[in-house]
Motif scaffolding. Structure first.
Motif, PDB file in Angstrom:
ATOM      1  N   VAL A 102     -13.886 -19.960 -19.311  1.00 46.14           N
ATOM      2  CA  VAL A 102     -13.848 -20.394 -17.908  1.00 46.14           C
ATOM      3  C   VAL A 102     -13.069 -21.701 -17.771  1.00 46.14           C
ATOM      4  O   VAL A 102     -12.216 -21.857 -16.880  1.00 46.14           O
ATOM      5  CB  VAL A 102     -15.277 -20.543 -17.358  1.00 46.14           C
ATOM      6  CG1 VAL A 102     -15.261 -21.179 -15.976  1.00 46.14           C
ATOM      7  CG2 VAL A 102     -15.966 -19.188 -17.315  1.00 46.14           C
ATOM      8  N   LEU A 103     -13.351 -22.659 -18.653  1.00 49.59           N
ATOM      9  CA  LEU A 103     -12.676 -23.957 -18.583  1.00 49.59           C
ATOM     10  C   LEU A 103     -11.180 -23.810 -18.825  1.00 49.59           C
ATOM     11  O   LEU A 103     -10.358 -24.395 -18.095  1.00 49.59           O
ATOM     12  CB  LEU A 103     -13.295 -24.896 -19.614  1.00 49.59           C
ATOM     13  CG  LEU A 103     -12.822 -26.347 -19.586  1.00 49.59           C
ATOM     14  CD1 LEU A 103     -13.215 -27.023 -18.276  1.00 49.59           C
ATOM     15  CD2 LEU A 103     -13.407 -27.119 -20.769  1.00 49.59           C
ATOM     16  N   LEU A 191     -16.812 -29.262 -13.575  1.00 51.84           N
ATOM     17  CA  LEU A 191     -15.711 -29.636 -12.702  1.00 51.84           C
ATOM     18  C   LEU A 191     -15.147 -30.999 -13.078  1.00 51.84           C
ATOM     19  O   LEU A 191     -13.927 -31.220 -13.001  1.00 51.84           O
ATOM     20  CB  LEU A 191     -16.193 -29.643 -11.244  1.00 51.84           C
ATOM     21  CG  LEU A 191     -15.150 -29.977 -10.181  1.00 51.84           C
ATOM     22  CD1 LEU A 191     -14.010 -28.963 -10.197  1.00 51.84           C
ATOM     23  CD2 LEU A 191     -15.793 -30.034  -8.796  1.00 51.84           C
ATOM     24  N   ALA A 192     -16.015 -31.918 -13.482  1.00 57.58           N
ATOM     25  CA  ALA A 192     -15.542 -33.239 -13.907  1.00 57.58           C
ATOM     26  C   ALA A 192     -14.667 -33.143 -15.155  1.00 57.58           C
ATOM     27  O   ALA A 192     -13.601 -33.768 -15.239  1.00 57.58           O
ATOM     28  CB  ALA A 192     -16.735 -34.153 -14.166  1.00 57.58           C
ATOM     29  N   VAL A 193     -15.113 -32.341 -16.130  1.00 62.41           N
ATOM     30  CA  VAL A 193     -14.302 -32.150 -17.337  1.00 62.41           C
ATOM     31  C   VAL A 193     -12.992 -31.458 -16.991  1.00 62.41           C
ATOM     32  O   VAL A 193     -11.913 -31.836 -17.475  1.00 62.41           O
ATOM     33  CB  VAL A 193     -15.101 -31.353 -18.383  1.00 62.41           C
ATOM     34  CG1 VAL A 193     -14.234 -31.030 -19.588  1.00 62.41           C
ATOM     35  CG2 VAL A 193     -16.332 -32.128 -18.819  1.00 62.41           C
ATOM     36  N   THR A 275     -21.685 -27.709 -20.537  1.00 65.18           N
ATOM     37  CA  THR A 275     -20.259 -27.943 -20.752  1.00 65.18           C
ATOM     38  C   THR A 275     -19.842 -27.827 -22.213  1.00 65.18           C
ATOM     39  O   THR A 275     -18.691 -28.096 -22.544  1.00 65.18           O
ATOM     40  CB  THR A 275     -19.856 -29.334 -20.249  1.00 65.18           C
ATOM     41  OG1 THR A 275     -20.616 -30.329 -20.960  1.00 65.18           O
ATOM     42  CG2 THR A 275     -20.125 -29.472 -18.759  1.00 65.18           C
ATOM     43  N   ALA A 276     -20.759 -27.431 -23.099  1.00 70.19           N
ATOM     44  CA  ALA A 276     -20.428 -27.339 -24.527  1.00 70.19           C
ATOM     45  C   ALA A 276     -19.476 -26.170 -24.755  1.00 70.19           C
ATOM     46  O   ALA A 276     -19.850 -25.006 -24.606  1.00 70.19           O
ATOM     47  CB  ALA A 276     -21.701 -27.173 -25.349  1.00 70.19           C
ATOM     48  N   ASN A 277     -18.227 -26.475 -25.106  1.00 69.58           N
ATOM     49  CA  ASN A 277     -17.269 -25.423 -25.422  1.00 69.58           C
ATOM     50  C   ASN A 277     -17.338 -25.115 -26.912  1.00 69.58           C
ATOM     51  O   ASN A 277     -18.167 -25.641 -27.650  1.00 69.58           O
ATOM     52  CB  ASN A 277     -15.868 -25.823 -24.982  1.00 69.58           C
ATOM     53  CG  ASN A 277     -15.391 -27.100 -25.636  1.00 69.58           C
ATOM     54  OD1 ASN A 277     -16.155 -27.796 -26.305  1.00 69.58           O
ATOM     55  ND2 ASN A 277     -14.135 -27.427 -25.441  1.00 69.58           N
TER      56      ASN A 277
END
Length: 328
Positions: A102-103, A191-193, A275-277
């Motif tokens: 997604v990111l 969204l911040a990342v 948010t852990a990728n």
């Protein structure tokens, strides 16, 4: 009488055919020597690349076949592909893959759109274009950790961040000075990342698209203008098809780097709040759980996925080079 005798002697001894057979071999040896003379200066670079990339990957591949925990170094044992099965069956690892997908997709899409718009702007002549181009390239030249810290503290901090300062000034201007200021990292962590990554990678996309704009044939656009085509029609039917391969190249190269991004996630959210990728999950397995075998298996899977994207990117690059060669 002596000449025929000499020819017959050479024919009897077989020196003539033997000498003609030696000539192709000598030419082949000369070609091989010249080829190695050209390749020899590249051998140190090849040895360096193998030493810093392939040997560590080989060591990681070997470690991925062992059950090795740093807290129990004496119980190290060979487990084969069990670590890969553990990683593929881990819920956190699967969630990290989804987060990474997604990111990466959202950042690449937003950076491509913004890079295309900025490249179209810089393709026009206006006063101060060189200064604007230099300022737009600057985010890509920053160290990734510095860029993430800038977004976390200078822009998104709830107490003294620039974004909340602008919102506070606007609320005082319109008579609502007591409105609470949001904590952007906590409210929208992904969204911040993503915003920090889009800000840093948009100049990269802009440079690739700008190179494509500079290589497009201008005579076709001029002919279309003479035939009454509008700028929107020229962009849709001439410029955009020409930029397709450059956009693909930017998307592929950006995907390779953003899939492997660790700095923004570690600096802004520390992998919390969903948010852990995948790179951060590998970091957690290796440095926090100290499961060296599982971390190595996850790293190998991440490298294999990156290689798939890189192979497609190399094909796009080769097609671009062939197109430029045929045009030249």
């Amino acid at each position: 009488m002596t000449a025929p005798i000499t020819v017959n002697a050479a024919a009897r001894t077989g020196d003539g055919p033997r000498r003609t057979a030696r000539r192709p071999r000598a030419r082949a040896r000369t070609r091989r020597a010249s080829t190695w003379a050209v390749r020899a200066p590249l051998l140190p670079a090849l040895v360096f690349v193998i030493a810093v990339t392939q040997l560590p990957f080989l060591a990681t591949l070997v470690l991925s076949l062992f059950d090795w925990n740093a807290f129990h170094p004496g119980s190290r044992r060979f487990t084969g592909l069990a670590n890969y099965a553990t990683v593929l069956g881990d819920t956190a690892a699967r969630e990290a893959v989804v987060t990474t997908t997604v990111l990466t997709a959202s950042v690449v899409a937003a950076a491509l759109v913004l890079g295309l718009a900025l490249a179209l702007l810089l393709d026009r002549r206006f006063p101060g274009r060189a200064l604007v181009r230099t300022m737009l390239i600057t985010p890509f030249l920053l160290v990734p950790v510095a860029a993430a810290l800038l977004w976390k503290h200078l822009l998104l901090n709830p107490e003294y961040g620039l974004l909340n300062g602008v919102l506070a000034g606007a609320s005082r201007l319109f008579g609502d000075g007591g409105a609470p200021q949001p904590d952007w990292v906590s409210a929208a962590p992904l969204l911040a990342v993503g915003a920090a990554l889009v800000w840093q990678w948009t100049p990269f996309m802009m440079l690739i698209v700008l190179a494509g704009l500079r290589s497009r044939p201008y005579d076709a656009a001029e002919a279309a203008r003479l035939d009454g085509a509008s700028e929107a029609q020229i962009f849709r039917y001439l410029t955009l098809p020409h930029l397709r391969r450059y956009l693909e190249l930017g998307a592929l190269l950006g995907s390779i780097h953003i899939v492997q991004n660790f700095d923004a996630v570690f600096t802004i959210t520390s992998g919390s709040l969903g948010t852990a990728n995948l790179p951060y999950t590998i970091y957690q397995i290796f440095y926090q759980a100290h499961e060296y075998g599982q971390a190595s298996a996850a790293g190998v899977l991440a490298v294999l996925g990156s290689l798939v994207i890189a192979s497609v990117a190399l094909r796009v690059v080769s097609s671009l080079l062939r197109g430029e060669a045929s045009r030249g």
